[in-house]
Design a protein around this motif. Structure first.
Motif, mmCIF file in Angstrom:
data_model
loop_
_atom_site.group_PDB
_atom_site.id
_atom_site.type_symbol
_atom_site.label_atom_id
_atom_site.label_comp_id
_atom_site.label_asym_id
_atom_site.label_seq_id
_atom_site.Cartn_x
_atom_site.Cartn_y
_atom_site.Cartn_z
ATOM 1 N N THR A 4 1.081 -1.097 0.063
ATOM 2 C CA THR A 4 0.111 0.124 0.082
ATOM 3 C C THR A 4 0.952 1.298 0.100
ATOM 4 O O THR A 4 0.688 2.212 -0.809
ATOM 5 C CB THR A 4 -0.978 -0.037 1.095
ATOM 6 O OG1 THR A 4 -1.781 -1.331 1.339
ATOM 7 C CG2 THR A 4 -1.896 1.300 1.254
ATOM 8 N N GLY A 8 1.024 3.784 -3.129
ATOM 9 C CA GLY A 8 0.706 5.204 -2.966
ATOM 10 C C GLY A 8 1.853 6.242 -3.260
ATOM 11 O O GLY A 8 1.733 7.283 -3.865
ATOM 12 N N TRP A 42 -6.449 9.367 -2.725
ATOM 13 C CA TRP A 42 -5.826 8.413 -1.569
ATOM 14 C C TRP A 42 -6.354 8.807 -0.297
ATOM 15 O O TRP A 42 -6.595 8.101 0.779
ATOM 16 C CB TRP A 42 -4.435 8.403 -1.500
ATOM 17 C CG TRP A 42 -3.902 7.643 -2.983
ATOM 18 C CD1 TRP A 42 -3.073 8.193 -3.738
ATOM 19 C CD2 TRP A 42 -3.872 6.271 -3.010
ATOM 20 N NE1 TRP A 42 -2.542 7.197 -4.514
ATOM 21 C CE2 TRP A 42 -3.207 5.942 -4.265
ATOM 22 C CE3 TRP A 42 -4.473 5.263 -2.548
ATOM 23 C CZ2 TRP A 42 -3.253 4.910 -4.496
ATOM 24 C CZ3 TRP A 42 -4.424 4.051 -2.811
ATOM 25 C CH2 TRP A 42 -3.701 3.508 -4.100
ATOM 26 N N GLN A 152 -5.789 0.201 -7.361
ATOM 27 C CA GLN A 152 -5.963 -0.317 -5.962
ATOM 28 C C GLN A 152 -6.516 -1.726 -5.960
ATOM 29 O O GLN A 152 -6.012 -2.553 -5.093
ATOM 30 C CB GLN A 152 -7.080 0.664 -5.376
ATOM 31 C CG GLN A 152 -7.247 0.171 -3.872
ATOM 32 C CD GLN A 152 -8.099 1.010 -3.074
ATOM 33 O OE1 GLN A 152 -8.489 2.252 -3.693
ATOM 34 N NE2 GLN A 152 -8.352 0.894 -1.858
#
Length: 163
Positions: A4, A8, A42, A152
């Motif tokens: 993650t 990101g 995000w 995602q």
């Protein structure tokens, strides 16, 4: 490294690269605010992990990249991300069109803050095209949202992961 965090971080780096990528002279005024769009996504995806501190640091990176007054883009970024953060539950259930309208007004406020600082420094723009990034960012929001959501899902990034 946490996937993650990696995804990101990479998406923000790509957005920063798009923000400073050389464009033809006529296209510079139409460049969307990629970094803010990516951070908005995000924040919606991970409101407990992404907040104003990340927005401030990213805004400072934009200030350094553009060679502007330190904090000029950062304060606008913090304002946008703060509003999205406190309203993320309402924002997430809105349609992409409704989200784009809200993003338009938030980016317009951010652009007006930047204009105010530029005006105080004697660097006021000479054309209404100064506001074109707000319009192009609004138009690109649905595609940004869909691309990042698919990214995602492809990498199975879930809420339990730390960002």
């Amino acid at each position: 490294m946490n996937k993650t965090l990696l995804i990101g971080f990479l998406t923000v780096i790509v957005a920063l690269m798009l923000a400073i990528m050389p464009l033809p002279e006529w296209a510079v005024k139409f460049r969307p605010d990629w970094v803010t769009l990516v951070l908005i996504y995000w924040v919606l995806a991970f409101p407990a992990r992404i907040g104003v501190s990340i927005a401030w640091l990213t805004g400072l990176l934009l200030d350094v990249s553009y060679g502007t007054l330190m904090g000029q883009h950062a304060i606008g970024m913090v304002l946008v991300i703060y509003v999205i953060h406190i309203q993320h539950q309402r924002f997430r259930v809105a349609s992409l069109l409704q989200q784009a309208i809200v993003i338009f007004f938030l980016l317009l406020v951010k652009q007006l803050l930047t204009l105010w600082v530029d005006g105080m420094l004697g660097r006021a723009p000479d054309s209404w095209l100064y506001f074109m990034p707000t319009i192009t960012s609004t138009l690109f929001w649905p595609w940004t949202y869909l691309i990042l959501r698919d990214l995602q899902r492809k990498f199975s990034i879930v809420k339990q992961d730390r960002f």
